[in-house]
Design a protein around this motif. Structure first.
Motif, PDB file in Angstrom:
ATOM      1  N   GLU A 110     -16.563 -27.693  24.715  1.00  0.00           N
ATOM      2  CA  GLU A 110     -17.427 -26.839  23.898  1.00  0.00           C
ATOM      3  C   GLU A 110     -16.657 -26.091  22.810  1.00  0.00           C
ATOM      4  N   ASN A 111     -15.547 -25.449  23.200  1.00  0.00           N
ATOM      5  CA  ASN A 111     -14.804 -24.588  22.251  1.00  0.00           C
ATOM      6  C   ASN A 111     -13.505 -25.209  21.756  1.00  0.00           C
ATOM      7  N   GLY A 112     -13.181 -26.401  22.213  1.00  0.00           N
ATOM      8  CA  GLY A 112     -11.911 -26.996  21.816  1.00  0.00           C
ATOM      9  C   GLY A 112     -10.749 -26.223  22.429  1.00  0.00           C
ATOM     10  N   PHE A 113      -9.659 -26.122  21.673  1.00  0.00           N
ATOM     11  CA  PHE A 113      -8.482 -25.397  22.173  1.00  0.00           C
ATOM     12  C   PHE A 113      -8.734 -23.893  22.091  1.00  0.00           C
ATOM     13  N   ASN A 114      -8.359 -23.174  23.123  1.00  0.00           N
ATOM     14  CA  ASN A 114      -8.558 -21.717  23.095  1.00  0.00           C
ATOM     15  C   ASN A 114      -7.546 -21.026  24.011  1.00  0.00           C
ATOM     16  N   ARG A 115      -7.534 -19.704  23.963  1.00  0.00           N
ATOM     17  CA  ARG A 115      -6.551 -18.907  24.749  1.00  0.00           C
ATOM     18  C   ARG A 115      -7.287 -17.805  25.499  1.00  0.00           C
ATOM     19  N   ASP A 116      -6.728 -17.429  26.654  1.00  0.00           N
ATOM     20  CA  ASP A 116      -7.281 -16.274  27.389  1.00  0.00           C
ATOM     21  C   ASP A 116      -6.670 -14.977  26.893  1.00  0.00           C
ATOM     22  N   THR A 117      -5.476 -15.051  26.314  1.00  0.00           N
ATOM     23  CA  THR A 117      -4.773 -13.835  25.860  1.00  0.00           C
ATOM     24  C   THR A 117      -4.512 -13.925  24.363  1.00  0.00           C
ATOM     25  N   ASN A 118      -4.124 -12.789  23.773  1.00  0.00           N
ATOM     26  CA  ASN A 118      -3.844 -12.800  22.325  1.00  0.00           C
ATOM     27  C   ASN A 118      -2.654 -11.890  22.013  1.00  0.00           C
ATOM     28  N   HIS A 119      -1.546 -12.110  22.732  1.00  0.00           N
ATOM     29  CA  HIS A 119      -0.341 -11.285  22.507  1.00  0.00           C
ATOM     30  C   HIS A 119       0.207 -11.475  21.092  1.00  0.00           C
ATOM     31  N   LEU A 120       0.019 -12.679  20.547  1.00  0.00           N
ATOM     32  CA  LEU A 120       0.609 -12.960  19.228  1.00  0.00           C
ATOM     33  C   LEU A 120      -0.305 -12.567  18.076  1.00  0.00           C
ATOM     34  N   GLY A 121      -1.453 -11.990  18.397  1.00  0.00           N
ATOM     35  CA  GLY A 121      -2.322 -11.466  17.345  1.00  0.00           C
ATOM     36  C   GLY A 121      -2.910 -12.536  16.455  1.00  0.00           C
ATOM     37  N   GLY A 122      -3.135 -13.744  17.008  1.00  0.00           N
ATOM     38  CA  GLY A 122      -3.845 -14.772  16.246  1.00  0.00           C
ATOM     39  C   GLY A 122      -2.990 -15.568  15.278  1.00  0.00           C
ATOM     40  N   LEU A 123      -1.668 -15.479  15.405  1.00  0.00           N
ATOM     41  CA  LEU A 123      -0.781 -16.190  14.471  1.00  0.00           C
ATOM     42  C   LEU A 123       0.343 -16.892  15.228  1.00  0.00           C
ATOM     43  N   GLU A 124       0.520 -18.174  14.930  1.00  0.00           N
ATOM     44  CA  GLU A 124       1.643 -18.940  15.489  1.00  0.00           C
ATOM     45  C   GLU A 124       2.232 -19.794  14.384  1.00  0.00           C
ATOM     46  N   GLY A 125       3.549 -19.747  14.230  1.00  0.00           N
ATOM     47  CA  GLY A 125       4.218 -20.594  13.234  1.00  0.00           C
ATOM     48  C   GLY A 125       3.755 -20.326  11.814  1.00  0.00           C
ATOM     49  N   GLY A 126       3.363 -19.093  11.533  1.00  0.00           N
ATOM     50  CA  GLY A 126       2.920 -18.761  10.177  1.00  0.00           C
ATOM     51  C   GLY A 126       1.496 -19.221   9.892  1.00  0.00           C
ATOM     52  N   MET A 127       0.764 -19.618  10.962  1.00  0.00           N
ATOM     53  CA  MET A 127      -0.619 -20.085  10.766  1.00  0.00           C
ATOM     54  C   MET A 127      -1.562 -19.331  11.698  1.00  0.00           C
ATOM     55  N   ILE A 180       0.862  -1.199   0.000  1.00  0.00           N
ATOM     56  CA  ILE A 180       0.000   0.000   0.000  1.00  0.00           C
ATOM     57  C   ILE A 180       0.890   1.239   0.000  1.00  0.00           C
ATOM     58  N   ASN A 181       0.537   2.207  -0.815  1.00  0.00           N
ATOM     59  CA  ASN A 181       1.324   3.439  -0.932  1.00  0.00           C
ATOM     60  C   ASN A 181       1.596   4.039   0.441  1.00  0.00           C
ATOM     61  N   ALA A 182       2.843   4.377   0.705  1.00  0.00           N
ATOM     62  CA  ALA A 182       3.277   5.086   1.922  1.00  0.00           C
ATOM     63  C   ALA A 182       3.316   4.222   3.183  1.00  0.00           C
ATOM     64  N   PHE A 183       3.020   2.911   3.067  1.00  0.00           N
ATOM     65  CA  PHE A 183       3.098   2.057   4.263  1.00  0.00           C
ATOM     66  C   PHE A 183       4.545   1.627   4.490  1.00  0.00           C
ATOM     67  N   LYS A 184       4.986   1.733   5.748  1.00  0.00           N
ATOM     68  CA  LYS A 184       6.408   1.530   6.052  1.00  0.00           C
ATOM     69  C   LYS A 184       6.688   0.450   7.077  1.00  0.00           C
ATOM     70  N   GLY A 185       5.649  -0.166   7.643  1.00  0.00           N
ATOM     71  CA  GLY A 185       5.906  -1.225   8.620  1.00  0.00           C
ATOM     72  C   GLY A 185       4.628  -1.926   9.025  1.00  0.00           C
ATOM     73  N   VAL A 186       4.772  -3.175   9.453  1.00  0.00           N
ATOM     74  CA  VAL A 186       3.625  -3.983   9.875  1.00  0.00           C
ATOM     75  C   VAL A 186       3.988  -4.690  11.173  1.00  0.00           C
ATOM     76  N   GLU A 187       3.043  -4.828  12.085  1.00  0.00           N
ATOM     77  CA  GLU A 187       3.279  -5.648  13.274  1.00  0.00           C
ATOM     78  C   GLU A 187       2.030  -6.463  13.588  1.00  0.00           C
ATOM     79  N   PHE A 188       2.248  -7.576  14.285  1.00  0.00           N
ATOM     80  CA  PHE A 188       1.148  -8.477  14.632  1.00  0.00           C
ATOM     81  C   PHE A 188       1.049  -8.583  16.153  1.00  0.00           C
ATOM     82  N   GLY A 189      -0.159  -8.555  16.681  1.00  0.00           N
ATOM     83  CA  GLY A 189      -0.353  -8.667  18.129  1.00  0.00           C
ATOM     84  C   GLY A 189       0.399  -7.569  18.868  1.00  0.00           C
ATOM     85  N   ASP A 190       1.171  -7.954  19.881  1.00  0.00           N
ATOM     86  CA  ASP A 190       1.925  -6.940  20.639  1.00  0.00           C
ATOM     87  C   ASP A 190       3.078  -6.349  19.817  1.00  0.00           C
ATOM     88  N   GLY A 191       3.398  -6.956  18.705  1.00  0.00           N
ATOM     89  CA  GLY A 191       4.311  -6.383  17.717  1.00  0.00           C
ATOM     90  C   GLY A 191       5.655  -5.959  18.269  1.00  0.00           C
TER      91      GLY A 191
END
Ligand code: EPS
Length: 386
Positions: A279-296, A248-259
């Motif tokens: 009921e929900n299977g595997f889940n987390r109380d926190t989301n520091h990694l922004g929903g991504l682990e190991g590229g997934m 995207i024009n003028a975009f200079k950086g990206v971070e995920f979760g706590d980045g």
């Protein structure tokens, strides 16, 4: 799915061809136009947005409102072109005719100088016209179709502006607040408390002939785990999203979760501990990694932030050099926005939608939309049994 865009900022139109959208998907044109209107808004935009009324025109790949599975061709007319008929004509002109609005004093921070060198243009308008962020309107059209496809899989995207100049919203919000308040005001902050302060800052900056950047955020809700892969560098979901955002024009950086904040944290603070219930299977109380682990994706909402530099077209132009005379000059004055961060947050939302759709269509290859929904939902159910 793949797509290409064509079109100059003040040329006749922007054209996009999208290939690989499954057949039999209902296209909601009103929703595409609503997304285009969202992108045109935002406090700090220049006069151009008063001229354009972006509405998509579909010329191929859709019949009776349904996708055919063949390439979809989409057009956006540049209403401003009527003022540039001679200057931006695609056709040959008389040798004696003077070409107006030529550019030979490149603007620092723009593609002008290096683009001129690369394609050997002596009129830098040939560069500026394509490097202009006008082209992002075409990407929103593609992203809007992707958002419609993702919604069928119960995946929803929201965006907001986190920071403009030095004014930053440090509050934490729930996914519901993103959904309900993302278009609350014309700076796209999730809270109205910043509006006055940010308007003042943009007004003062404009008066000083300067421009502002900022930070935008996209949140994706409803994704299943496992999209993307750790098995090869070019299958990593975070890498793919970053690629699409950095285009995207003028975009200079990206971070995920706590980045970038993760540099200040211990490992035990950054990882998201794993829970399980029937009921929900595997889940987390926190989301520091922004929903991504190991590229997934890991099933938590994606949280993606990106930084946009202040727009390089300044009414207080910086030092530059005339490419014809090689004499020092101030860079050429061009009409521009003083702050386009709210608009850019919409573009970012749509580029993330494109990145997700590309990856999902690759993983759940289906020619037809109902097959895609079935394949995806079957896998979604199976994951719960893992
Ligand atoms: C832009 C300069 C301005 C913006 C434009 C991006 O256009 P103009 O040169 O016509 O005043 O309005 O953004 C759009 C046209 C748009 O649709 O967002 C630039 O130099 O990047």
């Amino acid at each position: 799915m793949r797509f290409l865009t064509a079109g100059e900022s003040h040329g006749p139109k922007l054209t996009t061809i999208v290939d690989g959208i499954p057949s039999n998907m209902k296209i909601n044109i009103d929703q595409i136009n609503e997304e285009l209107t969202r992108r045109q808004g935002g406090y700090g935009r220049g006069r151009r947005m008063k001229i354009e009324k972006d509405k998509v025109n579909i010329t191929a790949g859709v019949r009776f409102g349904l996708t055919l599975g063949s390439p979809i061709c989409l057009e956006l007319i540049n209403d401003d072109h009527t003022h540039w008929l001679k200057i931006m004509s695609p056709y040959e002109i008389d040798d004696n005719e003077e070409v107006k609005r030529q550019i030979h004093k490149p603007r620092p921070g723009h593609a002008d100088l290096v683009g001129g060198m690369k394609y050997n243009h002596r009129d830098l308008r040939n560069v500026l016209e394509r490097s202009s962020a006008r082209e992002t309107a075409a990407r929103v059209v593609v992203g809007a179709i992707c958002k419609q496809l993702l919604a069928k899989l119960d995946i929803h995207l929201y965006s907001r502006v986190v920071q403009i100049g030095k004014i930053k919203d440090e509050n934490k919000y729930t996914v519901e607040e993103y959904r309900d308040n993302q278009d609350l005001n014309d700076i796209r902050f999730l809270s109205d408390q910043y509006v006055e302060e940010v308007h003042q800052l943009i007004d003062e900056t404009k008066k000083n002939g300067d421009s502002l950047g900022g930070i935008v955020e996209v949140v994706v809700d409803g994704l299943i785990p496992t999209i993307g892969s750790y098995t090869q560098f070019d299958k990593k979901m975070d890498a793919h999203i970053a690629d699409r955002i950095m285009s995207i024009n003028a975009f200079k950086g990206v971070e995920f979760g706590d980045g970038f904040e993760m540099a200040n944290m211990f490992g035990s603070e950054v990882q998201d501990p794993i829970n399980y219930n029937k009921e929900n299977g595997f889940n987390r109380d926190t989301n520091h990694l922004g929903g991504l682990e190991g590229g997934m994706t890991n099933g938590m909402p994606l949280v993606i932030r990106a930084v946009m530099k202040p727009i390089p077209t300044l009414y207080k132009p910086l030092n530059s050099v005339d490419i014809h005379t090689k004499e020092p000059y101030k860079a050429q004055l061009e009409r521009s926005d003083s702050c386009a961060v709210p608009a850019a947050s919409i573009v970012c939302e749509h580029m993330v939608a494109i990145a997700l759709t590309e990856m999902i269509l690759e993983e759940f290859q289906s020619n037809e939309i109902n097959q895609l929904i079935d394949n995806y939902n079957r896998f979604k159910e199976w994951i719960k049994t893992y």
